[in-house]
Motif scaffolding. Structure first.
Motif, PDB file in Angstrom:
ATOM      1  N   VAL A   1       3.378  12.415   5.074  1.00 31.56           N
ATOM      2  CA  VAL A   1       3.920  13.038   3.862  1.00 31.56           C
ATOM      3  C   VAL A   1       5.419  13.301   4.025  1.00 31.56           C
ATOM      4  CG1 VAL A   1       3.895  15.125   2.431  1.00 31.56           C
ATOM      5  CG2 VAL A   1       1.738  14.046   3.130  1.00 31.56           C
ATOM      6  N   TYR A   2       5.820  13.816   5.180  1.00 30.22           N
ATOM      7  CA  TYR A   2       7.250  14.062   5.411  1.00 30.22           C
ATOM      8  C   TYR A   2       8.047  12.770   5.239  1.00 30.22           C
ATOM      9  CZ  TYR A   2       5.862  18.537   7.533  1.00 30.22           C
ATOM     10  OH  TYR A   2       5.349  19.790   7.767  1.00 30.22           O
ATOM     11  N   ARG A   3       7.547  11.673   5.820  1.00 34.18           N
ATOM     12  CA  ARG A   3       8.263  10.400   5.721  1.00 34.18           C
ATOM     13  C   ARG A   3       8.303   9.901   4.280  1.00 34.18           C
ATOM     14  NH1 ARG A   3       5.466   9.005  10.711  1.00 34.18           N
ATOM     15  NH2 ARG A   3       3.946   7.841   9.479  1.00 34.18           N
ATOM     16  N   ASP A   4       7.187  10.074   3.570  1.00 36.19           N
ATOM     17  CA  ASP A   4       7.146   9.596   2.190  1.00 36.19           C
ATOM     18  C   ASP A   4       8.080  10.402   1.296  1.00 36.19           C
ATOM     19  OD1 ASP A   4       5.343   7.692   2.931  1.00 36.19           O
ATOM     20  OD2 ASP A   4       3.589   8.657   2.031  1.00 36.19           O
ATOM     21  N   VAL A   5       8.163  11.703   1.507  1.00 30.39           N
ATOM     22  CA  VAL A   5       9.082  12.527   0.710  1.00 30.39           C
ATOM     23  C   VAL A   5      10.524  12.093   0.961  1.00 30.39           C
ATOM     24  CG1 VAL A   5      10.021  14.852   0.431  1.00 30.39           C
ATOM     25  CG2 VAL A   5       7.541  14.512   0.520  1.00 30.39           C
ATOM     26  N   GLU A   6      10.858  11.809   2.222  1.00 33.60           N
ATOM     27  CA  GLU A   6      12.201  11.320   2.531  1.00 33.60           C
ATOM     28  C   GLU A   6      12.472   9.994   1.823  1.00 33.60           C
ATOM     29  OE1 GLU A   6      12.712  11.050   6.706  1.00 33.60           O
ATOM     30  OE2 GLU A   6      12.568  13.218   7.062  1.00 33.60           O
ATOM     31  N   ALA A   7      11.457   9.120   1.787  1.00 30.31           N
ATOM     32  CA  ALA A   7      11.622   7.832   1.123  1.00 30.31           C
ATOM     33  C   ALA A   7      11.827   8.000  -0.383  1.00 30.31           C
ATOM     34  CB  ALA A   7      10.398   6.952   1.375  1.00 30.31           C
TER      35      ALA A   7
ATOM     36  N   MET B   1       0.834  -1.206   0.000  1.00 29.24           N
ATOM     37  CA  MET B   1       0.000   0.000   0.000  1.00 29.24           C
ATOM     38  C   MET B   1       0.865   1.251   0.000  1.00 29.24           C
ATOM     39  SD  MET B   1      -3.076   1.001  -0.133  1.00 29.24           S
ATOM     40  CE  MET B   1      -3.973   2.524   0.036  1.00 29.24           C
ATOM     41  N   ARG B   2       2.017   1.214   0.720  1.00 30.62           N
ATOM     42  CA  ARG B   2       2.854   2.389   0.764  1.00 30.62           C
ATOM     43  C   ARG B   2       3.473   2.668  -0.601  1.00 30.62           C
ATOM     44  NH1 ARG B   2       8.566   3.861   3.633  1.00 30.62           N
ATOM     45  NH2 ARG B   2       8.198   6.096   3.791  1.00 30.62           N
ATOM     46  N   ALA B   3       3.806   1.601  -1.351  1.00 35.24           N
ATOM     47  CA  ALA B   3       4.371   1.804  -2.685  1.00 35.24           C
ATOM     48  C   ALA B   3       3.386   2.549  -3.579  1.00 35.24           C
ATOM     49  CB  ALA B   3       4.756   0.461  -3.295  1.00 35.24           C
ATOM     50  N   ASP B   4       2.098   2.171  -3.501  1.00 30.10           N
ATOM     51  CA  ASP B   4       1.077   2.891  -4.278  1.00 30.10           C
ATOM     52  C   ASP B   4       1.009   4.351  -3.866  1.00 30.10           C
ATOM     53  OD1 ASP B   4       0.443   0.582  -5.605  1.00 30.10           O
ATOM     54  OD2 ASP B   4      -1.272   0.091  -4.339  1.00 30.10           O
ATOM     55  N   ARG B   5       1.116   4.608  -2.560  1.00 30.14           N
ATOM     56  CA  ARG B   5       1.028   5.990  -2.079  1.00 30.14           C
ATOM     57  C   ARG B   5       2.232   6.800  -2.534  1.00 30.14           C
ATOM     58  NH1 ARG B   5       0.819   5.072   3.141  1.00 30.14           N
ATOM     59  NH2 ARG B   5       2.892   5.884   3.662  1.00 30.14           N
ATOM     60  N   LEU B   6       3.405   6.192  -2.509  1.00 28.83           N
ATOM     61  CA  LEU B   6       4.607   6.905  -2.970  1.00 28.83           C
ATOM     62  C   LEU B   6       4.488   7.258  -4.442  1.00 28.83           C
ATOM     63  CD1 LEU B   6       7.440   4.871  -1.176  1.00 28.83           C
ATOM     64  CD2 LEU B   6       6.648   7.181  -0.620  1.00 28.83           C
ATOM     65  N   LEU B   7       3.951   6.319  -5.237  1.00 23.59           N
ATOM     66  CA  LEU B   7       3.762   6.611  -6.658  1.00 23.59           C
ATOM     67  C   LEU B   7       2.747   7.727  -6.841  1.00 23.59           C
ATOM     68  CD1 LEU B   7       4.236   6.048  -9.620  1.00 23.59           C
ATOM     69  CD2 LEU B   7       2.554   4.198  -9.488  1.00 23.59           C
ATOM     70  N   SER B   8       1.682   7.709  -6.052  1.00 28.19           N
ATOM     71  CA  SER B   8       0.682   8.777  -6.148  1.00 28.19           C
ATOM     72  C   SER B   8       1.297  10.119  -5.791  1.00 28.19           C
ATOM     73  CB  SER B   8      -0.504   8.474  -5.222  1.00 28.19           C
ATOM     74  OG  SER B   8      -1.188   7.312  -5.636  1.00 28.19           O
ATOM     75  N   LEU B   9       2.112  10.151  -4.750  1.00 26.95           N
ATOM     76  CA  LEU B   9       2.772  11.401  -4.352  1.00 26.95           C
ATOM     77  C   LEU B   9       3.672  11.905  -5.480  1.00 26.95           C
ATOM     78  CD1 LEU B   9       4.352  12.064  -0.874  1.00 26.95           C
ATOM     79  CD2 LEU B   9       5.429  12.894  -2.943  1.00 26.95           C
ATOM     80  N   LEU B  10       4.445  10.992  -6.075  1.00 30.24           N
ATOM     81  CA  LEU B  10       5.332  11.367  -7.175  1.00 30.24           C
ATOM     82  C   LEU B  10       4.540  11.921  -8.346  1.00 30.24           C
ATOM     83  CD1 LEU B  10       7.992  11.398  -8.739  1.00 30.24           C
ATOM     84  CD2 LEU B  10       7.726   8.945  -9.127  1.00 30.24           C
TER      85      LEU B  10
END
Length: 349
Positions: A35-41, A1-10
């Motif tokens: 969001v902060y954690r995902d941007v770092e990732a 699920m996090r991978a999908d969210r990271l792609l959505s953020l990108l």
């Protein structure tokens, strides 16, 4: 699920440019901290995300960077038919999938096409539920929809309109949203039947698969079922004399039946009144429906219906003319005890 969210953020940053952490959090339905954690990732994985400070700041991608991860998965492609109906998509458990699919489409379009797509999104909205009525609670909708997608047999407990619970083994064939009400079309007892999803008390997968009937067409089946239901509901035809104002009210209060009645109306008299033939339900339901037209309509026939309306009017006159009330129970002129049948309340099982 996090991978999908990271792609959505990108894809959000690619499609829309600079966005703040709160804006990203609102789009992704997560907290600002997430969001902060995902941007770092994303940065750790090599995506060039830049953080601009100050009142006009936010996150953005380095100029010239574009991802090519825009291919649609099967689930995302299948969700696109709901692109104009985000509410129903969420009900079906496809909200996040649809959001990702839309972002991928935006990323794949040339700039002019993406701008046009956003313009349509900003200017078109579909609100499926009917006016002044809350949507039915449908806790088992996602399970029913999943069984439809995967062609899985389910065991369901269902409450009929009479209140009687029944158990069925169903082969789910399709989902229909009509007037804000969800229905499941499923094969049972040798043929397709229609079930109002809010009346399911339990839906459990059996693990078994089934084959769809060859040539089954959900839209054609629904249209034929709706016509049969309309014919079953309309048990009689009322002959009415209606005023010019009632001619405007008829389509609003009686829908398609009112429109058809007006199309067959006779010539207006000197005061603009016309005679129409209006299909009606049972006598008890028809009395309540026709009283909503008030003094703008006169029932000419059948004689039994005219007499029933006249009796309801006399009881209303007694109630209001006597100055007392006190008879309780909802008042004369209301539909007598017993169930008002409505097409939205009558699945075929």
């Amino acid at each position: 699920m996090r991978a999908d969210r990271l792609l959505s953020l990108l894809l959000l940053l690619q499609n829309r440019g600079r966005m703040t952490a709160p804006e990203l959090a609102a789009e992704l339905e997560v907290s600002v901290r997430t969001v902060y954690r995902d941007v770092e990732a994303l940065g750790a994985s090599g995506v060039p995300v830049r953080a601009d400070r100050g009142p006009a700041g936010g996150y953005r991608l380095m100029d010239g960077y574009r991802t090519r991860l825009t291919g649609l998965t099967d689930a995302e492609a299948g969700s696109l038919f709901l692109a104009g109906a985000p509410g129903p998509a969420r009900d079906l458990g496809l909200g996040a999938v649809l959001a990702t699919a839309r972002l991928k489409l935006e990323a794949a379009l040339p700039a002019a096409g993406a701008d046009r797509a956003r313009l349509v999104q900003d200017r078109f909205h579909l609100d499926a539920p009917a006016w002044f009525r809350d949507a039915d609670p449908v806790p088992h909708l996602a399970a029913a929809a999943r069984a439809v997608w995967e062609q899985r047999v389910v065991r369901a407990e269902y409450r009929r309109w009479s209140g009687e619970p029944v158990r069925r083994e169903l082969h789910p064939l399709g989902i229909v949203l009509k007037g804000g009400i969800w229905y499941l079309v499923a094969a049972a007892d040798g043929g397709p039947r229609t079930y109002r999803v809010s009346r399911f008390l339990a839906v459990a997968e059996t693990g078994a698969a089934f084959e769809r009937p060859p040539g089954f067409d959900l839209a054609a089946h629904w249209e034929a079922s709706a016509r049969r239901l309309e014919a079953a509901l309309h048990q009689d035809t009322a002959r009415l004399r209606i005023s010019p104002r009632a001619r405007r009210l008829l389509p609003m209060q009686f829908g398609t039946a009112g429109v058809r009645a007006l199309e067959g109306a006779g010539p207006p008299d000197g005061e603009g009144w016309v005679e129409v033939a209006l299909p009606v339900e049972s006598r008890a339901v028809a009395v309540g429906d026709l009283l909503r037209l008030g003094a703008e309509a006169e029932v000419l026939g059948p004689p039994e219906l005219r007499a029933a309306v006249a009796e309801a009017v006399r009881e209303l006159a007694e109630l209001y003319g006597g100055g007392g009330g006190g008879r309780g129970g909802g008042g004369p002129g209301a539909v007598p005890e017993g169930r008002r049948t409505r097409s939205s309340d009558l699945p075929s099982d």
